[in-house]
Design a protein around this motif. Structure first.
Motif, short mmCIF file in Angstrom:
data_model
loop_
_atom_site.label_atom_id
_atom_site.label_comp_id
_atom_site.label_asym_id
_atom_site.label_seq_id
_atom_site.Cartn_x
_atom_site.Cartn_y
_atom_site.Cartn_z
N HIS A 275 2.03 -40.81 38.34
CA HIS A 275 2.75 -40.10 39.38
C HIS A 275 2.04 -38.80 39.71
O HIS A 275 1.17 -38.35 38.97
CB HIS A 275 4.19 -39.80 38.93
N PHE A 277 3.58 -35.83 40.16
CA PHE A 277 4.38 -34.65 39.84
C PHE A 277 3.49 -33.52 39.31
O PHE A 277 2.51 -33.78 38.61
CB PHE A 277 5.44 -34.98 38.77
N SER A 278 3.86 -32.29 39.64
CA SER A 278 3.13 -31.15 39.08
C SER A 278 3.33 -31.09 37.57
O SER A 278 4.27 -31.68 37.02
CB SER A 278 3.63 -29.84 39.71
N LYS A 281 6.71 -29.82 36.77
CA LYS A 281 7.76 -30.81 36.94
C LYS A 281 7.77 -31.81 35.79
O LYS A 281 8.83 -32.20 35.29
CB LYS A 281 7.57 -31.56 38.27
N ARG A 318 -4.08 -35.28 42.12
CA ARG A 318 -3.41 -34.22 42.89
C ARG A 318 -4.44 -33.48 43.73
O ARG A 318 -5.56 -33.34 43.36
CB ARG A 318 -2.72 -33.24 41.92
#
Length: 318
Positions: A275, A277-278, A281, A318
């Motif tokens: 995923h 997500f940061s 997170k 990311r």
């Protein structure tokens, strides 16, 4: 990507169990596709006989090592006998051109005799530690590790650690999610860290022999993001704090705090790899109070940052 080619090396009077571990892992097939191409290899392409009542005909000779991505020596038959020169040279060639070369259990001896472990970290079965250290003083033997990797040379402790080591290799090539799927097919715990001690009360398992603790573990895995206190959990299992602490450690081989951090880190790997997500997170989703705490625990366990892990294993950049 193309399937990595694994060369599984047979040796005289091989151990059927030690051969079967990498065979089972690297010949495993997920419902959609096989993960590896597996070749069984022996010097001269000769059939090899096990210690008792088993003979295996290989797919070919040492020439197959020259195109393998992963070369596995699953044990060794005689600790005082070096591999024949052609095999030692083939192992060195494979490593020189960039392949992973693996010695499971006493298979570390074959790598050490070939000179591959000089000046490098290594592991082997605890019963052979003194002998290994005496024969190969140039190797940096880790007497406590389940498995270690140093410059694409991977060695492991005995039997069960060989399984952990092979799953580690699957994870290195395909990530945590696929490695966990293979582990589930094999009905084994998905991962034990290589630096974990060879002597542990029990591996980290999905379930235990204590039904009360099993139900609690299911609950905790479904609620990792929530804070959990021992008094609350003891009440949930209808035990006193002292009894709960004793039962939990007996069932899992860990304190509650150790188990919870381990589960949260395992879940974080799946989130980082699959995923976008940061990191902040992810820390929140798995239950760490702050991203700083998450990063500290993560680096302590894996020796890299969460961001570096994602860059190496992540499907989503990311």
């Amino acid at each position: 990507m193309s399937r990595p080619l694994v060369a599984l090396v047979l040796y005289p009077r091989f151990s059927p169990f030690h051969v079967s571990v990498p065979y089972a892992i690297f010949d495993s097939m997920l419902p959609d596709n096989p993960l590896f191409e597996l070749n069984i290899v022996s010097p001269g392409g000769r059939p090899q006989q096990a210690k008792r009542a088993m003979t295996i005909a290989p797919d070919g000779g040492l020439e197959l090592l020259d195109r393998a991505d992963i070369v596995v020596v699953p044990g060794w038959h005689d600790l005082s006998e070096p591999p024949e020169p052609a095999l030692a040279e083939a192992l060195v060639r494979a490593h020189t051109r960039g392949a992973h070369v693996v010695g499971l259990c006493y298979g570390a001896y074959a790598l050490a005799y070939a000179g591959l472990l000089d000046g490098r970290k290594a592991a082997t079965h605890w019963m052979a530690e003194q002998d290994f250290g005496r024969r190969f003083p140039s190797a940096a033997l880790d007497t406590n590790a389940l498995y270690v990797e140093d410059d694409r040379l991977i060695t492991s402790a005995g039997t069960g650690a060989g399984l952990d080591c092979c799953l580690y290799i699957v994870r290195a090539y395909y990530g945590t999610r696929i490695a966990n799927r293979v582990a589930r097919i094999m009905v084994v715990p998905p991962h034990r860290e290589g630096g974990q001690a060879q002597f542990i009360e029990q591996p980290v398992a999905l379930s235990t022999q204590d039904a009360h603790i099993n139900r609690l573990l299911d609950y905790l895995r479904e609620n990792l993001a929530r804070p959990h206190g021992i008094d609350e959990l003891a009440a949930r299992t209808a035990m006193s704090r002292r009894t709960f602490t004793r039962h939990f450690h007996k069932a899992t081989g860990m304190t509650f705090g150790e188990w919870l951090v381990n589960e949260r880190l395992q879940r974080s790997l799946e989130l980082l790899e699959n995923h976008s997500f940061s990191v902040e997170k992810v820390a929140e989703m798995v239950g760490f109070h702050t991203a700083t705490s998450f990063r500290q625990h993560f680096r302590q366990r894996y020796q890299v940052s969460p961001r570096a892990w994602r860059k190496t294993f992540g499907e989503v950049e990311r």
